[in-house]
Design an enzyme around this catalytic site. Sequence first.
Site, mmCIF file in Angstrom:
data_model
loop_
_atom_site.group_PDB
_atom_site.id
_atom_site.type_symbol
_atom_site.label_atom_id
_atom_site.label_comp_id
_atom_site.label_asym_id
_atom_site.label_seq_id
_atom_site.Cartn_x
_atom_site.Cartn_y
_atom_site.Cartn_z
ATOM 1 N N CYS A 194 -2.800 6.352 14.949
ATOM 2 C CA CYS A 194 -4.073 5.624 14.923
ATOM 3 C C CYS A 194 -4.896 6.100 13.729
ATOM 4 C CB CYS A 194 -4.821 5.924 16.205
ATOM 5 S SG CYS A 194 -6.478 5.247 16.305
ATOM 6 N N THR A 196 -7.809 7.131 13.919
ATOM 7 C CA THR A 196 -8.474 8.353 14.388
ATOM 8 C C THR A 196 -7.632 9.582 14.078
ATOM 9 O OG1 THR A 196 -9.430 7.073 16.190
ATOM 10 C CG2 THR A 196 -9.496 9.459 16.423
ATOM 11 N N HIS A 201 -8.186 10.594 10.605
ATOM 12 C CA HIS A 201 -9.462 11.310 10.430
ATOM 13 C C HIS A 201 -9.321 12.774 10.845
ATOM 14 C CE1 HIS A 201 -11.918 7.932 9.310
ATOM 15 N NE2 HIS A 201 -11.482 7.230 10.328
ATOM 16 N N GLU A 221 -2.010 6.881 21.539
ATOM 17 C CA GLU A 221 -1.497 5.526 21.803
ATOM 18 C C GLU A 221 -0.049 5.698 22.207
ATOM 19 O OE1 GLU A 221 -2.250 3.619 18.047
ATOM 20 O OE2 GLU A 221 -4.416 3.814 18.293
ATOM 21 N N ILE A 275 -5.184 -5.397 14.431
ATOM 22 C CA ILE A 275 -6.170 -5.715 15.473
ATOM 23 C C ILE A 275 -6.672 -7.154 15.313
ATOM 24 C CG2 ILE A 275 -8.448 -5.103 16.415
ATOM 25 C CD1 ILE A 275 -7.800 -2.180 15.764
ATOM 26 N N ASP A 315 -9.310 -13.362 5.359
ATOM 27 C CA ASP A 315 -8.965 -12.036 4.841
ATOM 28 C C ASP A 315 -9.018 -12.155 3.321
ATOM 29 O OD1 ASP A 315 -7.349 -9.450 6.282
ATOM 30 O OD2 ASP A 315 -7.142 -9.597 4.101
HETATM 31 ZN ZN LIG Z 1 -6.360 4.816 18.627
#
Ligand SMILES: [Zn+2]
Length: 349
Positions: A44, A46, A49, A70, A181, A201
């Site tokens: 992910c 995240t 990060h 996930e 997503i 896009d």
């Molecule tokens: Zn995630």
Amino acid sequence: MKDTMCGLVKEVNAPSGLVYHTDLSIPEINDDEVLIKVHCSAICGTDLHIMEWDEWSQKRIKAPVTVGHETAGEIVAVGKNVTERKVGDRVSCESHIPCGECYFCKNGMPHICKNVKLFGCTQNGAFAEYAKIRWDCTFLLEDDVTDEAACMFEPMGAGIHGVEAAEVNGKTVLVSGCGPIGLTAISASKTFGAVKVIACDLIDEKLEVAKKMGADAVLNSAKCDLPAEVRTLTGGVGVDAAIDITGAEPALNSALKCLRAAGRLVCVGLPTKPITFHDMTDDLVYREVQLTGVSGRKIWETWEDFAKVMKGPYFKLDQVIGGRFPMKDFEAALAQIHSGVPGKMILYP
Ligand SMILES: [Zn+2]
Ligand SMILES: [Zn+2]
């Protein structure tokens, strides 16, 4: 069962990256938890990060921590208070672990719990052979949902939640941003009865994929006057709802102008810096446009809805998966992400 396991850990004194271990202890569950044998887990944003140890991570996360959230796997042990899960159940995990006590938890909004804990961030997660989590944060998988598909519930759930908030049935919908997503939001909008889905896009290749996932019309925002084109496609009215996955200022301003009066803009994407609405008076106030945010997934409505989207005619799993790697080769998966390969990377422990 073995005594130790492999896993990817954010270490205390390692400024960036993760360390692959083969001698981690297998998590010990408490009475309300289940132990999961991880089949696979997806990377992910995240996780990136946390690897980079940016400001967000430094504030929230206490290293060392096994990252990853996930995931899909099989329950191999249950705590003694657990009655609704059993050994052998296949599950995925909700990464937002609500407290059950706060105002939001008590009023049907556990997904925005003010004391939320995060699987794979504030507690050990799923980039490992085994992971533990409170049983009520597991989602039972039907037999026809593959492990890789199961890893998509958590990340794509934000897109599904956006579609739920936009109440798309019978409506015209604009989806801004066609990454995994956004593609999920497009296919979910079609599955749940949107009459016309327009996808935009900046990259033509992504728009081609958007067509395969159900978009009725695609527009390259860099190459056209988006609000004018959207008006043409909607009989001069504008779309009923817009779902922003980008979090980007130009896209958000443009989406407001694409909406009809009394339309709704649903924000899914996270702006990384302050943004300005260029003409809030005309774009929003005078036209009674609604502006709403969604955070993560609704527990468990979004999960049930995504299960329907997966079975529907529009969602295509192969279009949102970028690659598959043994967990020990996570650096190779990261290299793919950093070189711009789209789609989710799946790690196998
Ligand atoms: Zn995630
Ligand atoms: Zn709470």
